[in-house]
Write a protein that holds these residues in place. Sequence first.
Motif, short mmCIF file in Angstrom:
data_model
loop_
_atom_site.label_atom_id
_atom_site.label_comp_id
_atom_site.label_asym_id
_atom_site.label_seq_id
_atom_site.Cartn_x
_atom_site.Cartn_y
_atom_site.Cartn_z
N PHE A 95 38.86 6.45 -14.30
CA PHE A 95 38.40 6.64 -15.68
C PHE A 95 36.89 6.88 -15.64
CE2 PHE A 95 36.95 5.33 -19.85
CZ PHE A 95 37.93 5.85 -20.69
N PRO A 96 36.38 7.97 -16.26
CA PRO A 96 34.95 8.29 -16.18
C PRO A 96 34.08 7.20 -16.77
CG PRO A 96 36.22 10.17 -17.00
CD PRO A 96 37.15 8.99 -17.00
N GLN A 97 33.09 6.78 -16.03
CA GLN A 97 32.17 5.76 -16.53
C GLN A 97 31.48 6.20 -17.81
OE1 GLN A 97 29.53 3.52 -14.02
NE2 GLN A 97 30.63 4.14 -12.16
N GLY A 130 33.35 0.13 -26.38
CA GLY A 130 32.17 -0.47 -26.97
C GLY A 130 31.12 -0.76 -25.92
N THR A 131 29.92 -0.97 -26.37
CA THR A 131 28.80 -1.14 -25.44
C THR A 131 28.83 -2.45 -24.67
OG1 THR A 131 27.47 -2.03 -27.25
CG2 THR A 131 27.31 0.34 -26.83
N SER A 132 29.60 -3.41 -25.15
CA SER A 132 29.64 -4.72 -24.48
C SER A 132 30.65 -4.78 -23.35
CB SER A 132 29.95 -5.82 -25.50
OG SER A 132 31.24 -5.61 -26.06
N PHE A 133 31.45 -3.75 -23.18
CA PHE A 133 32.50 -3.77 -22.16
C PHE A 133 32.42 -2.51 -21.32
CE2 PHE A 133 36.54 -2.67 -20.39
CZ PHE A 133 37.01 -3.87 -19.89
N PRO A 134 32.77 -2.60 -20.03
CA PRO A 134 32.93 -3.86 -19.29
C PRO A 134 31.61 -4.30 -18.69
CG PRO A 134 33.65 -2.04 -17.92
CD PRO A 134 33.18 -1.43 -19.23
N SER A 135 31.48 -5.57 -18.47
CA SER A 135 30.26 -6.08 -17.88
C SER A 135 30.24 -5.86 -16.37
CB SER A 135 30.09 -7.57 -18.20
OG SER A 135 31.22 -8.29 -17.72
N GLN A 136 31.42 -5.77 -15.80
CA GLN A 136 31.52 -5.57 -14.35
C GLN A 136 32.86 -4.93 -14.05
OE1 GLN A 136 30.26 -9.02 -12.13
NE2 GLN A 136 31.50 -8.46 -10.35
N PHE A 137 32.89 -3.92 -13.22
CA PHE A 137 34.13 -3.20 -12.98
C PHE A 137 34.14 -2.63 -11.56
CE2 PHE A 137 31.10 -0.69 -15.44
CZ PHE A 137 30.82 0.36 -14.56
N ARG A 138 35.35 -2.28 -11.11
CA ARG A 138 35.50 -1.66 -9.80
C ARG A 138 35.50 -0.14 -9.96
NH1 ARG A 138 40.65 -4.31 -6.94
NH2 ARG A 138 41.62 -3.64 -8.89
N ASP A 187 42.01 -1.72 -13.96
CA ASP A 187 41.08 -2.79 -14.35
C ASP A 187 40.83 -2.81 -15.85
OD1 ASP A 187 40.85 -3.46 -11.73
OD2 ASP A 187 38.81 -2.72 -11.46
N LEU A 188 41.18 -1.75 -16.56
CA LEU A 188 40.84 -1.61 -17.97
C LEU A 188 41.97 -2.13 -18.85
CD1 LEU A 188 39.29 1.97 -17.86
CD2 LEU A 188 38.12 -0.25 -17.69
N PRO A 189 41.67 -2.87 -19.91
CA PRO A 189 42.71 -3.42 -20.78
C PRO A 189 43.28 -2.38 -21.73
CG PRO A 189 40.56 -4.02 -21.63
CD PRO A 189 40.31 -3.32 -20.32
N ILE A 190 44.46 -2.68 -22.25
CA ILE A 190 45.06 -1.85 -23.29
C ILE A 190 44.18 -1.92 -24.53
CG2 ILE A 190 47.04 -1.65 -24.84
CD1 ILE A 190 48.76 -2.81 -22.59
N LEU A 191 43.88 -0.77 -25.12
CA LEU A 191 43.08 -0.75 -26.35
C LEU A 191 43.91 -1.19 -27.55
CD1 LEU A 191 41.03 2.53 -25.87
CD2 LEU A 191 40.10 0.22 -26.08
N GLU A 192 45.15 -0.71 -27.64
CA GLU A 192 46.02 -1.11 -28.76
C GLU A 192 47.47 -0.90 -28.38
OE1 GLU A 192 46.59 -0.36 -33.57
OE2 GLU A 192 45.46 1.08 -32.37
N GLN A 235 40.97 1.05 0.49
CA GLN A 235 39.72 1.13 1.23
C GLN A 235 38.63 1.88 0.47
OE1 GLN A 235 40.50 2.65 5.16
NE2 GLN A 235 42.17 1.19 5.53
N ALA A 236 39.04 2.62 -0.56
CA ALA A 236 38.08 3.42 -1.33
C ALA A 236 37.56 2.68 -2.56
CB ALA A 236 38.70 4.74 -1.75
N ILE A 237 38.07 1.46 -2.85
CA ILE A 237 37.64 0.71 -4.02
C ILE A 237 36.37 -0.07 -3.68
CG2 ILE A 237 38.22 -1.16 -5.62
CD1 ILE A 237 41.10 -0.35 -5.39
N THR A 238 35.38 -0.01 -4.56
CA THR A 238 34.15 -0.77 -4.36
C THR A 238 33.93 -1.71 -5.53
OG1 THR A 238 32.81 0.96 -5.42
CG2 THR A 238 33.12 1.11 -3.04
N GLY A 239 33.31 -2.86 -5.26
CA GLY A 239 32.95 -3.80 -6.31
C GLY A 239 34.08 -4.72 -6.71
N THR A 240 33.81 -5.53 -7.72
CA THR A 240 34.80 -6.42 -8.33
C THR A 240 34.73 -6.25 -9.84
OG1 THR A 240 33.22 -8.25 -8.38
CG2 THR A 240 34.70 -8.13 -6.48
N ALA A 241 35.75 -6.75 -10.54
CA ALA A 241 35.81 -6.55 -11.98
C ALA A 241 35.89 -7.88 -12.71
CB ALA A 241 37.01 -5.68 -12.34
#
Length: 297
Positions: free
Chosen positions: A21-23, A31-39, A53-58, A93-99
Motif C-alpha cells: 500500500f503506497p505510503q 488520517g494523519t494520526s495513523f499509522p504511527s509505526q508500520f512495516r 498490517d493495515l486495519p479494515i476501514l469499514e 525476507q523483504a519485510i523491514t521494520g515492525t508495526a
Amino acid sequence: SGMFWFTTGAVDIDTNKYVGFPQANLSAAYGTSFPSQFRTWGNSANQDVVISDLPILEMDGFQGYACLVGFRLRFCNNVNTSFYNESPGSYNQAITGTAIRDRQSVTNIKVWNNEQGFRVRYNSKTDWDTIENINETRFDVLNKSYVGAEFFHQARSQTFKDLTISGYALAGMVVSGSTDNSSEVSFLNGPFYSNYASWDSLVAPCNKVTQMNATNITSSSATVSWSHSDPITATRFLVRYRDMNESIWHYETQANGLIHNVVLSNLSGNTQYEYQVVVACGPNLAGWHARKIFMTP
C-alpha cells in the motif's frame, strides 16, 4: 466464503514480489494520526506498506448465506509474524521494520445457512459488534459437525458485543497452541447461544449416535429417541428436523448426556419430516447418525 478478507496483497507476476500500500496514501485513507509505526516492503521503490498490517476501514451490514463459511478474516490486521516465506520468493525476507496497529471493527453481520458462520486466523485487534450466526447446513453423515465460529490460529485481542450463535451443535471453538494468544477472545453483553455444547479449546473422542427412531407420532408432535455408547463424554445432543419442503432446520436439544430422547413439537399434519441426531463430546467434536424420515398423520 460469503466475504473473505485475505489482505496479504497480490503478487506482481513480473517481479514475483507482493504489492504493498503506497505510503503517500496513508494519511488520506487513515488520517494523519495513523499509522504511527508500520512495516514496509524493502524491495519496492517507494517502501510500500505491508497491506496485512493495515486495519479494515469499514465493515458494516454484511449478510451472507448458503456458503461454506459466511465471513472470514485471514492475514488481516495481522501481528508481526514472518508468514511470507512460502516458496518461491521467501517474501518475508523483504519485510523491514515492525508495526503498531490500531483496532478494526466488524459491525452488523448476519450469516445464515452456512456450514460455518465465521472463521478467523492470523488476525489481531478486532472488535465485533452485533453478530448473528444461525443454522448450520452441513449434511455429512461420516464426519464431525462444524462449529458456529472458529478462532484457529493466531487470533489475538478479539472482542465481541452482542454475539448470537444458534442452530449449531457446537457454538464456537478457540484452538490454542504455542504460537497463539487465543485466550484474548472476550465477550461483552453475551454471547447468546442456543442449541450449543460450549465454547472451548478441548477435543475429546465422540462416538456416533445409533438406533435413532421416531415414535409417538401425532399430527402435531413426535418423540425422537436414540442410543449412545458413551454417555459419560456426551455433553449435549441436538436434534435437527424440517419439513421435506423446507430449507431451514428446526432444533430441539437435550443437555443431559444420560437422556436420549426429545419431543418435536409444532409439527403439521400429513407432512413428511426429515431429522438427524448430533452428539457433542468434549466440547469440540461431534458425531451423528444418518438422516431418517417420518410422516405425520
